[in-house]
Design a protein around this motif. Structure first.
Motif, mmCIF file in Angstrom:
data_model
loop_
_atom_site.group_PDB
_atom_site.id
_atom_site.type_symbol
_atom_site.label_atom_id
_atom_site.label_comp_id
_atom_site.label_asym_id
_atom_site.label_seq_id
_atom_site.Cartn_x
_atom_site.Cartn_y
_atom_site.Cartn_z
ATOM 1 N N LEU A 1 21.518 7.237 22.548
ATOM 2 C CA LEU A 1 21.920 6.485 23.738
ATOM 3 C C LEU A 1 21.442 7.180 25.017
ATOM 4 O O LEU A 1 20.958 6.523 25.947
ATOM 5 C CB LEU A 1 23.441 6.309 23.779
ATOM 6 N N GLU B 1 17.682 6.632 25.372
ATOM 7 C CA GLU B 1 17.361 5.261 25.766
ATOM 8 C C GLU B 1 17.675 5.015 27.234
ATOM 9 O O GLU B 1 16.911 4.350 27.928
ATOM 10 C CB GLU B 1 18.100 4.261 24.882
ATOM 11 N N LEU C 1 20.296 -2.491 23.370
ATOM 12 C CA LEU C 1 21.175 -2.316 22.213
ATOM 13 C C LEU C 1 21.108 -3.531 21.296
ATOM 14 O O LEU C 1 21.108 -3.389 20.063
ATOM 15 C CB LEU C 1 22.612 -2.066 22.668
ATOM 16 N N GLU D 1 18.068 -3.467 19.162
ATOM 17 C CA GLU D 1 18.222 -2.509 18.066
ATOM 18 C C GLU D 1 19.276 -2.951 17.048
ATOM 19 O O GLU D 1 19.497 -2.269 16.057
ATOM 20 C CB GLU D 1 18.608 -1.136 18.621
ATOM 21 N N LEU E 1 22.435 -2.781 17.277
ATOM 22 C CA LEU E 1 23.472 -1.747 17.193
ATOM 23 C C LEU E 1 24.851 -2.346 17.371
ATOM 24 O O LEU E 1 25.062 -3.196 18.247
ATOM 25 C CB LEU E 1 23.266 -0.706 18.292
#
Length: 104
Positions: free
Chosen positions: A25, A28, A83, A86, A88
């Motif tokens: 995190l 990113e 996010l 991805e 996530l």
């Protein structure tokens, strides 16, 4: 400036692309050019399942971690879009805030 405080909560053992999720995190946020992020390790906590997570002397894998960012609304949207790209799933708190720097 008006924006949001984003706080993400996970455990040290959770990985994404081979990195601890908290570290991923941070990377990113930096890659997106956000103003900053802070990773904090906690000694204990529990999640929505009621499972206690803690940092023990011999085992830090279950240690709770929090990543906090203060961002504009546009940056918050970009971060959440990343996010989503991805896929996530991570618990977060999004709080409206005022932020800035003091002094000259």
């Amino acid at each position: 400036m008006q924006g949001f405080q984003l706080s993400f909560f996970t455990e040290q053992s959770r990985k994404h692309h081979g990195l601890p999720l908290g570290e991923w995190l941070l990377q990113e946020a930096r890659a997106l050019g956000l103003g900053g992020a802070t990773l904090m390790a906690a000694s204990e906590g529990f999640g929505h399942h009621g499972t206690l997570h803690s940092a023990h002397f011999f085992e830090l894998a279950d240690q709770p971690v929090e990543v906090t960012l203060a961002v504009s609304a546009a940056d918050a949207e970009r971060f959440f879009a990343r996010l989503a790209d991805e896929k996530l799933q991570i618990f977060y708190v999004k709080t409206p805030i005022e932020f800035g720097m003091t002094g000259s």
